[in-house]
Design a protein around this motif. Structure first.
Motif, mmCIF file in Angstrom:
data_model
loop_
_atom_site.group_PDB
_atom_site.id
_atom_site.type_symbol
_atom_site.label_atom_id
_atom_site.label_comp_id
_atom_site.label_asym_id
_atom_site.label_seq_id
_atom_site.Cartn_x
_atom_site.Cartn_y
_atom_site.Cartn_z
ATOM 1 N N UNK A 13 -27.664 -61.948 39.823
ATOM 2 C CA UNK A 13 -27.446 -62.607 38.537
ATOM 3 C C UNK A 13 -27.849 -61.709 37.358
ATOM 4 N N UNK A 14 -29.001 -61.090 37.459
ATOM 5 C CA UNK A 14 -29.497 -60.261 36.358
ATOM 6 C C UNK A 14 -28.695 -58.978 36.178
ATOM 7 N N UNK A 15 -28.144 -58.448 37.267
ATOM 8 C CA UNK A 15 -27.437 -57.170 37.208
ATOM 9 C C UNK A 15 -25.917 -57.311 37.276
ATOM 10 N N UNK A 16 -25.439 -58.542 37.453
ATOM 11 C CA UNK A 16 -24.011 -58.813 37.553
ATOM 12 C C UNK A 16 -23.365 -57.981 38.669
ATOM 13 N N UNK A 17 -23.986 -58.038 39.850
ATOM 14 C CA UNK A 17 -23.463 -57.372 41.042
ATOM 15 C C UNK A 17 -23.442 -58.387 42.181
ATOM 16 N N UNK A 18 -22.710 -58.066 43.238
ATOM 17 C CA UNK A 18 -22.609 -58.974 44.384
ATOM 18 C C UNK A 18 -22.901 -58.193 45.655
ATOM 19 N N UNK A 19 -23.719 -58.777 46.497
ATOM 20 C CA UNK A 19 -24.043 -58.187 47.790
ATOM 21 C C UNK A 19 -23.309 -58.934 48.887
ATOM 22 N N UNK A 20 -22.887 -58.208 49.897
ATOM 23 C CA UNK A 20 -22.262 -58.818 51.068
ATOM 24 C C UNK A 20 -23.372 -59.211 52.044
ATOM 25 N N UNK A 21 -23.131 -60.252 52.815
ATOM 26 C CA UNK A 21 -24.141 -60.732 53.761
ATOM 27 C C UNK A 21 -24.614 -59.640 54.710
ATOM 28 N N UNK A 22 -23.693 -58.830 55.205
ATOM 29 C CA UNK A 22 -24.083 -57.805 56.176
ATOM 30 C C UNK A 22 -24.962 -56.715 55.551
ATOM 31 N N UNK A 23 -24.944 -56.577 54.229
ATOM 32 C CA UNK A 23 -25.799 -55.597 53.563
ATOM 33 C C UNK A 23 -27.262 -56.037 53.544
ATOM 34 N N UNK A 24 -27.492 -57.304 53.748
ATOM 35 C CA UNK A 24 -28.837 -57.856 53.645
ATOM 36 C C UNK A 24 -29.588 -57.861 54.968
ATOM 37 N N UNK A 25 -28.928 -57.477 56.034
ATOM 38 C CA UNK A 25 -29.509 -57.584 57.368
ATOM 39 C C UNK A 25 -30.673 -56.632 57.621
ATOM 40 N N UNK A 26 -30.690 -55.484 56.995
ATOM 41 C CA UNK A 26 -31.708 -54.479 57.288
ATOM 42 C C UNK A 26 -32.628 -54.198 56.106
#
Length: 75
Positions: free
Chosen positions: A46-59
């Motif tokens: 929200x603060x940076x106006x970017x989007x992460x994919x679920x698989x990027x959050x795994x590690x």
């Protein structure tokens, strides 16, 4: 604002001691569980106006892992 400073701002809503929020700190050491991490990531999106994919959050285990991911997305 530097990414570490942004993470400190977001995470301090969950824990009191900002001096513990250093790049090598693990989420477990900070007392953050997986739900807390999701909330941190959502706030960063929200603060940076970017989007992460679920698989990027795994590690994501350390603050540095989160910093690296954010820096890649900001480019």
């Amino acid at each position: 604002m530097e990414t570490l400073d942004l993470l400190r701002m977001i995470i301090t809503e969950k824990i009191r001691y900002t001096d513990k929020i250093v790049p090598e700190a693990t989420m477990k050491e900070l007392g953050l569980d997986s739900l807390d991490l999701v909330e941190v990531i959502l706030a960063a999106e929200e603060k940076l106006d970017i989007v992460f994919e679920d698989d990027e959050l795994m590690n994501l285990h350390t603050i540095q892992d989160v910093i690296n991911l954010i820096e890649r997305k900001k480019k």
